[in-house]
Design a protein around this motif. Sequence first.
Motif, PDB file in Angstrom:
ATOM      1  N   GLN A  15      29.019 -85.799 -76.838  1.00  0.00           N
ATOM      2  CA  GLN A  15      29.277 -87.186 -77.230  1.00  0.00           C
ATOM      3  C   GLN A  15      28.350 -87.622 -78.357  1.00  0.00           C
ATOM      4  N   LEU A  16      27.100 -87.219 -78.308  1.00  0.00           N
ATOM      5  CA  LEU A  16      26.168 -87.546 -79.392  1.00  0.00           C
ATOM      6  C   LEU A  16      26.631 -86.926 -80.706  1.00  0.00           C
ATOM      7  N   GLN A  17      27.121 -85.709 -80.658  1.00  0.00           N
ATOM      8  CA  GLN A  17      27.605 -85.058 -81.872  1.00  0.00           C
ATOM      9  C   GLN A  17      28.770 -85.835 -82.480  1.00  0.00           C
ATOM     10  N   VAL A  18      29.665 -86.328 -81.643  1.00  0.00           N
ATOM     11  CA  VAL A  18      30.799 -87.125 -82.128  1.00  0.00           C
ATOM     12  C   VAL A  18      30.303 -88.419 -82.761  1.00  0.00           C
ATOM     13  N   ILE A  19      29.382 -89.096 -82.101  1.00  0.00           N
ATOM     14  CA  ILE A  19      28.839 -90.351 -82.624  1.00  0.00           C
ATOM     15  C   ILE A  19      28.127 -90.119 -83.950  1.00  0.00           C
ATOM     16  N   VAL A  20      27.347 -89.063 -84.021  1.00  0.00           N
ATOM     17  CA  VAL A  20      26.631 -88.745 -85.262  1.00  0.00           C
ATOM     18  C   VAL A  20      27.627 -88.520 -86.397  1.00  0.00           C
ATOM     19  N   GLN A  21      28.673 -87.760 -86.127  1.00  0.00           N
ATOM     20  CA  GLN A  21      29.679 -87.506 -87.160  1.00  0.00           C
ATOM     21  C   GLN A  21      30.332 -88.814 -87.619  1.00  0.00           C
ATOM     22  N   GLU A  22      30.647 -89.683 -86.677  1.00  0.00           N
ATOM     23  CA  GLU A  22      31.248 -90.974 -87.028  1.00  0.00           C
ATOM     24  C   GLU A  22      30.300 -91.810 -87.891  1.00  0.00           C
ATOM     25  N   VAL A  39      24.424 -98.166 -96.035  1.00  0.00           N
ATOM     26  CA  VAL A  39      24.216 -96.723 -96.157  1.00  0.00           C
ATOM     27  C   VAL A  39      22.898 -96.338 -95.496  1.00  0.00           C
ATOM     28  N   SER A  40      21.869 -97.076 -95.829  1.00  0.00           N
ATOM     29  CA  SER A  40      20.542 -96.780 -95.292  1.00  0.00           C
ATOM     30  C   SER A  40      20.513 -96.899 -93.770  1.00  0.00           C
ATOM     31  N   LEU A  41      21.025 -97.988 -93.252  1.00  0.00           N
ATOM     32  CA  LEU A  41      21.036 -98.207 -91.809  1.00  0.00           C
ATOM     33  C   LEU A  41      21.831 -97.115 -91.092  1.00  0.00           C
ATOM     34  N   LEU A  42      23.020 -96.820 -91.585  1.00  0.00           N
ATOM     35  CA  LEU A  42      23.864 -95.806 -90.947  1.00  0.00           C
ATOM     36  C   LEU A  42      23.205 -94.432 -90.979  1.00  0.00           C
ATOM     37  N   ARG A  43      22.592 -94.093 -92.082  1.00  0.00           N
ATOM     38  CA  ARG A  43      21.943 -92.787 -92.194  1.00  0.00           C
ATOM     39  C   ARG A  43      20.748 -92.679 -91.254  1.00  0.00           C
ATOM     40  N   ILE A  44      19.936 -93.716 -91.194  1.00  0.00           N
ATOM     41  CA  ILE A  44      18.774 -93.695 -90.317  1.00  0.00           C
ATOM     42  C   ILE A  44      19.199 -93.518 -88.862  1.00  0.00           C
ATOM     43  N   ARG A  45      20.208 -94.276 -88.440  1.00  0.00           N
ATOM     44  CA  ARG A  45      20.669 -94.185 -87.050  1.00  0.00           C
ATOM     45  C   ARG A  45      21.284 -92.822 -86.775  1.00  0.00           C
ATOM     46  N   ALA A  46      22.083 -92.325 -87.702  1.00  0.00           N
ATOM     47  CA  ALA A  46      22.707 -91.007 -87.523  1.00  0.00           C
ATOM     48  C   ALA A  46      21.644 -89.921 -87.450  1.00  0.00           C
ATOM     49  N   ASP A  47      20.652 -89.992 -88.310  1.00  0.00           N
ATOM     50  CA  ASP A  47      19.585 -88.989 -88.309  1.00  0.00           C
ATOM     51  C   ASP A  47      18.816 -88.993 -86.985  1.00  0.00           C
ATOM     52  N   LYS A  48      18.526 -90.174 -86.465  1.00  0.00           N
ATOM     53  CA  LYS A  48      17.795 -90.266 -85.199  1.00  0.00           C
ATOM     54  C   LYS A  48      18.616 -89.691 -84.046  1.00  0.00           C
ATOM     55  N   LEU A  49      19.897 -90.023 -84.019  1.00  0.00           N
ATOM     56  CA  LEU A  49      20.753 -89.494 -82.960  1.00  0.00           C
ATOM     57  C   LEU A  49      20.965 -87.991 -83.114  1.00  0.00           C
ATOM     58  N   TYR A  50      21.015 -87.523 -84.345  1.00  0.00           N
ATOM     59  CA  TYR A  50      21.128 -86.085 -84.587  1.00  0.00           C
ATOM     60  C   TYR A  50      19.900 -85.372 -84.035  1.00  0.00           C
ATOM     61  N   ASP A  51      18.728 -85.899 -84.314  1.00  0.00           N
ATOM     62  CA  ASP A  51      17.492 -85.313 -83.789  1.00  0.00           C
ATOM     63  C   ASP A  51      17.503 -85.300 -82.257  1.00  0.00           C
ATOM     64  N   GLU A  52      17.971 -86.379 -81.671  1.00  0.00           N
ATOM     65  CA  GLU A  52      18.053 -86.447 -80.210  1.00  0.00           C
ATOM     66  C   GLU A  52      19.025 -85.401 -79.668  1.00  0.00           C
ATOM     67  N   ALA A  53      20.140 -85.204 -80.347  1.00  0.00           N
ATOM     68  CA  ALA A  53      21.104 -84.190 -79.922  1.00  0.00           C
ATOM     69  C   ALA A  53      20.486 -82.797 -79.994  1.00  0.00           C
ATOM     70  N   ILE A  54      19.739 -82.518 -81.047  1.00  0.00           N
ATOM     71  CA  ILE A  54      19.082 -81.213 -81.181  1.00  0.00           C
ATOM     72  C   ILE A  54      18.074 -81.015 -80.057  1.00  0.00           C
ATOM     73  N   ASN A  55      17.298 -82.041 -79.754  1.00  0.00           N
ATOM     74  CA  ASN A  55      16.341 -81.956 -78.645  1.00  0.00           C
ATOM     75  C   ASN A  55      17.059 -81.704 -77.320  1.00  0.00           C
ATOM     76  N   LEU A  56      18.159 -82.377 -77.123  1.00  0.00           N
ATOM     77  CA  LEU A  56      18.941 -82.202 -75.907  1.00  0.00           C
ATOM     78  C   LEU A  56      19.502 -80.782 -75.832  1.00  0.00           C
TER      79      LEU A  56
END
Length: 65
Positions: A15-22, A39-56
Amino acid sequence: MKQTTIDALMRAYVQLQVIVQELYEAQQVALDNNDLPDVSLLRIRADKLYDEAINLEHIINELEE
């Protein structure tokens, strides 16, 4: 670790991967529209969730060993 826990973590990872892609897709739309604050806000949030997905993913791999 119980398999139900690993399964729940895996579902969260997917689910995190789907959200990050969106979010990255929304970032591209904002970029196309020259909405730089968005752009900045979306990228920052996507990057943080991507990092969380990698940790998971690392946690899941450790639990499966």
